[in-house]
Motif scaffolding. Sequence first.
Motif, short mmCIF file in Angstrom:
data_model
loop_
_atom_site.label_atom_id
_atom_site.label_comp_id
_atom_site.label_asym_id
_atom_site.label_seq_id
_atom_site.Cartn_x
_atom_site.Cartn_y
_atom_site.Cartn_z
N SER A 61 0.83 -1.21 0.00
CA SER A 61 0.00 0.00 0.00
C SER A 61 0.86 1.26 0.00
O SER A 61 0.58 2.22 -0.73
CB SER A 61 -0.92 -0.01 1.22
N SER A 62 1.93 1.26 0.80
CA SER A 62 2.83 2.41 0.85
C SER A 62 3.53 2.63 -0.48
O SER A 62 3.62 3.77 -0.97
CB SER A 62 3.86 2.21 1.96
N ALA A 63 4.02 1.54 -1.09
CA ALA A 63 4.71 1.66 -2.38
C ALA A 63 3.75 2.14 -3.47
O ALA A 63 4.12 2.99 -4.29
CB ALA A 63 5.31 0.31 -2.77
N LYS A 64 2.52 1.63 -3.46
CA LYS A 64 1.54 2.06 -4.46
C LYS A 64 1.19 3.54 -4.26
O LYS A 64 1.01 4.29 -5.23
CB LYS A 64 0.27 1.21 -4.33
N GLY A 65 1.11 3.97 -2.99
CA GLY A 65 0.84 5.38 -2.71
C GLY A 65 1.94 6.28 -3.23
O GLY A 65 1.69 7.33 -3.81
N THR A 66 3.20 5.87 -3.04
CA THR A 66 4.33 6.63 -3.55
C THR A 66 4.29 6.71 -5.07
O THR A 66 4.51 7.78 -5.67
CB THR A 66 5.66 5.99 -3.11
N GLU A 166 7.61 23.49 -7.39
CA GLU A 166 7.29 22.67 -6.23
C GLU A 166 7.00 21.23 -6.64
O GLU A 166 7.40 20.28 -5.95
CB GLU A 166 6.09 23.26 -5.49
N ALA A 167 6.29 21.05 -7.76
CA ALA A 167 5.98 19.70 -8.23
C ALA A 167 7.24 18.94 -8.59
O ALA A 167 7.37 17.74 -8.30
CB ALA A 167 5.03 19.77 -9.43
N ARG A 168 8.19 19.62 -9.21
CA ARG A 168 9.46 18.97 -9.54
C ARG A 168 10.21 18.55 -8.27
O ARG A 168 10.77 17.45 -8.20
CB ARG A 168 10.34 19.91 -10.37
N LEU A 169 10.22 19.44 -7.29
CA LEU A 169 10.91 19.12 -6.05
C LEU A 169 10.27 17.93 -5.35
O LEU A 169 10.97 17.03 -4.85
CB LEU A 169 10.89 20.34 -5.11
N ARG A 170 8.95 17.87 -5.32
CA ARG A 170 8.26 16.75 -4.67
C ARG A 170 8.55 15.44 -5.39
O ARG A 170 8.76 14.40 -4.75
CB ARG A 170 6.76 17.01 -4.61
N ALA A 171 8.56 15.49 -6.72
CA ALA A 171 8.86 14.28 -7.49
C ALA A 171 10.28 13.79 -7.22
O ALA A 171 10.52 12.59 -7.08
CB ALA A 171 8.66 14.55 -8.98
N LEU A 172 11.23 14.72 -7.11
CA LEU A 172 12.62 14.34 -6.84
C LEU A 172 12.79 13.77 -5.43
O LEU A 172 13.53 12.82 -5.21
CB LEU A 172 13.54 15.54 -7.03
N LEU A 173 12.06 14.37 -4.47
CA LEU A 173 12.16 13.89 -3.09
C LEU A 173 11.56 12.50 -2.94
O LEU A 173 11.98 11.72 -2.08
CB LEU A 173 11.46 14.88 -2.15
N GLU A 174 10.55 12.17 -3.75
CA GLU A 174 9.88 10.87 -3.66
C GLU A 174 10.63 9.77 -4.39
O GLU A 174 10.35 8.59 -4.18
CB GLU A 174 8.46 10.97 -4.25
N ARG A 175 11.59 10.12 -5.23
CA ARG A 175 12.17 9.12 -6.12
C ARG A 175 13.02 8.09 -5.38
O ARG A 175 13.21 6.97 -5.87
CB ARG A 175 13.00 9.79 -7.21
N GLN A 176 13.53 8.42 -4.19
CA GLN A 176 14.39 7.50 -3.45
C GLN A 176 13.59 6.44 -2.71
O GLN A 176 14.16 5.45 -2.25
CB GLN A 176 15.27 8.27 -2.47
N GLY A 177 12.30 6.62 -2.58
CA GLY A 177 11.48 5.64 -1.87
C GLY A 177 11.44 5.90 -0.38
O GLY A 177 12.24 6.67 0.16
N SER A 178 10.50 5.25 0.28
CA SER A 178 10.30 5.49 1.72
C SER A 178 10.36 4.22 2.55
O SER A 178 10.16 4.27 3.76
CB SER A 178 8.93 6.17 1.93
N ILE A 179 10.61 3.08 1.92
CA ILE A 179 10.62 1.82 2.66
C ILE A 179 12.02 1.59 3.24
O ILE A 179 13.01 1.57 2.51
CB ILE A 179 10.22 0.65 1.75
N ALA A 180 12.07 1.40 4.55
CA ALA A 180 13.35 1.21 5.24
C ALA A 180 13.87 -0.21 5.02
O ALA A 180 13.11 -1.18 5.08
CB ALA A 180 13.19 1.48 6.73
N MET A 181 15.16 -0.32 4.76
CA MET A 181 15.76 -1.62 4.53
C MET A 181 15.66 -2.55 5.74
O MET A 181 15.42 -3.76 5.58
CB MET A 181 17.23 -1.44 4.12
#
Length: 253
Positions: A61-66, A166-181
């Motif tokens: 769900s988190s990955a799909k949201g991202t 702002e949209a470009r910045l948000r897209a760049l910030l999201e590109r690394q992912g949010s799931i912790a190893m």
Amino acid sequence: MTHVVIALIAFLCIFCSALLGLYLRGRLPEHHLSEDSTSAIKLATGLIATIAALVLGLLISSAKGTFDTVKGELVHNAASIVRLDRLLSEYGPPTQELRGTLKRDYAWWVDLLASSDAFRSARLDNPEISSRMEEFRRKLADLSPATPAQNEIQARALQISDEIYEARLRALLERQGSIAMPLLVVLVSWLAIIFGAFGLLAPRNRTIVVAFFLCALSASGAILLILEMDTPLNGVISVSLGPMREALSQLGN
């Protein structure tokens, strides 16, 4: 470490754990696999399986949201670019150079997102992206409106350019992912325990080995899917750049 390598490591851990369970089944004393023992193992395994299923569902769900968030940002960015170009066109001849700059910079941005070279990540972090937008906005603010209509157009264009930035910045910030190893490590450990228990309780034959192989492959495939969707600007599963290319084709017309 690439997503495929991580998924492969997960597959090996899960499948080897199942094979270890099959091996131990033939080595343990008979009373260790009595009806009471297997019932206790099933209860404990069921608890871990429930927790693993919940975590796996949350990760998906988190990955799909991202993925959906970044896709929405890029589509919104494309629409805003077209709106900005139309406003500059309405302003008149003084914005002709700005429209050319807008199309050139946007084409560079689309090509950068579409590229797959080894230096792409570093190029996305290049301060040149921000400096180009700031230079464009400065030139836009330096326009000298001659009529109230041009003054209104300039104000709206400045607002839209801020939204694009702002949209470009948000897209760049999201590109690394949010799931912790560490969370993935714990999840794979749970899956390995579950498959190890399955192997311990299952008869040892080729059908069982093939079944465990396919199930371990499916579990690692789910992990690969999560990692790919969590980084929507990289990898095999990435957001479509079709709307951005369509917007690019409309600029300057």
